[in-house]
Scaffold this active site. Sequence first.
Site, short mmCIF file in Angstrom:
data_model
loop_
_atom_site.label_atom_id
_atom_site.label_comp_id
_atom_site.label_asym_id
_atom_site.label_seq_id
_atom_site.Cartn_x
_atom_site.Cartn_y
_atom_site.Cartn_z
N HIS A 27 0.84 -1.20 0.00
CA HIS A 27 0.00 0.00 0.00
C HIS A 27 0.88 1.26 0.00
O HIS A 27 1.58 1.51 0.99
CB HIS A 27 -0.89 -0.04 1.24
CG HIS A 27 -1.86 1.07 1.36
ND1 HIS A 27 -1.80 2.00 2.38
CD2 HIS A 27 -2.92 1.42 0.59
CE1 HIS A 27 -2.80 2.86 2.23
NE2 HIS A 27 -3.50 2.53 1.16
N GLU A 54 1.43 -0.86 -5.09
CA GLU A 54 0.35 0.08 -5.40
C GLU A 54 0.85 1.46 -5.79
O GLU A 54 1.77 1.99 -5.16
CB GLU A 54 -0.57 0.25 -4.18
CG GLU A 54 -1.80 1.07 -4.55
CD GLU A 54 -2.47 1.80 -3.39
OE1 GLU A 54 -1.80 2.17 -2.41
OE2 GLU A 54 -3.68 2.01 -3.48
N ASP A 56 -1.02 5.22 -6.45
CA ASP A 56 -2.18 6.10 -6.60
C ASP A 56 -1.78 7.13 -7.65
O ASP A 56 -0.69 7.69 -7.56
CB ASP A 56 -2.49 6.83 -5.29
CG ASP A 56 -3.02 5.88 -4.22
OD1 ASP A 56 -3.82 4.99 -4.56
OD2 ASP A 56 -2.63 6.05 -3.06
N HIS A 69 -1.22 10.22 -3.38
CA HIS A 69 -2.46 9.69 -2.83
C HIS A 69 -3.63 10.65 -2.98
O HIS A 69 -4.79 10.25 -3.03
CB HIS A 69 -2.29 9.34 -1.34
CG HIS A 69 -3.54 8.85 -0.71
ND1 HIS A 69 -4.40 9.67 -0.01
CD2 HIS A 69 -4.12 7.62 -0.71
CE1 HIS A 69 -5.43 8.95 0.40
NE2 HIS A 69 -5.29 7.71 -0.01
N GLU A 152 -4.27 3.03 -8.82
CA GLU A 152 -5.60 3.55 -8.51
C GLU A 152 -5.81 4.89 -9.21
O GLU A 152 -5.06 5.84 -8.99
CB GLU A 152 -5.77 3.75 -6.99
CG GLU A 152 -7.16 4.35 -6.68
CD GLU A 152 -7.37 4.71 -5.21
OE1 GLU A 152 -6.57 4.31 -4.35
OE2 GLU A 152 -8.37 5.41 -4.94
CA CA Z 1 -4.94 3.71 -2.99
#
Ligand code: CA
Length: 313
Positions: A27, A54, A56, A69, A152
Amino acid sequence: MKNVLFVVIVLLLAMGPAASDPIVIAHRGASGYLPEHTLEAYAMAYAMGADYVEQDIVLTKDSHFVCLHDIYLEPTTDVEERFPDRKRADGRWYAADFTLAEIKTLNAHERLPNRFPVGGAPHFEVPTFEEAIELVQGLNKTTGRDIGIYPELKAPTWHIAQKLPMEKAFLDIVERYGYKGPDAKIFVQCFEPMTLQKLRNDMGCTLPMILLISDDKVEEYLLTEEGLDKIATFATGIGPDKKSVEENPKVVEWAHARKLLVHPYTLRKDQCPKKYAAFQDEIKQFYTVYKVDGMFTDFTDECVKYLAANKAN
Ligand code: CA
């Protein structure tokens, strides 16, 4: 001899396909140890044995994807000191108001005060999405492993209002880097169902997709059997807040019955709920009791350690 063959076959079957093993999703990188969404944090997560790293992603004024993020710059960079006059009327600095060249001059730092110290050396940069992909693919080449990316799309509807649509630009990049089809080592995640539906149904994207679901009352219906029926028409799985799974563990069964994967967020050693005596107990609860398919964690090493020990038993 027949018995030996039988045993070998049973053992092979018991091992199962690697794809069904539970995964560890780093994360924001190894964000428990290094500032979130930096190449350093991604590299550390990779070295710790993450299955997916991950990212973002948001767009800059000149339409480059950067790993952040938030749509804001000030929670994780020194933009307030560097560009004091560039905040909007709401007092916030938006990545969409800055060029990539400007963002590259900023010093990125950790968000949470109890983690990697803010300020001073060393200098951390905000990476582009392409740099993050090239880091993972480069390490895949040098280590011989095959780790995935887990981007994301942040606030796509807001980006459209800024005249910065994300979807096509995003698909162009992932395709250029070789992510194609349902078996690609990527999960595309988003909180906005409309975006995933658009990618799947209007833009022909066949990549694995995860619908993120907050523990907001508004989103509760998504975690009902009816809600999951709908999600199964366009997504590969769900990424619920871990609290939603704790409140109704049946949601994992319901999702699996619809062939949806379940990847809850977020396991944090430094925010482990008091009901667990140790962080390893919380990890066990999700992987072994709730039987999720993967977890987002800031502490990749802890989840990798748990899964390795569990597999050996
Ligand atoms: Ca995220």
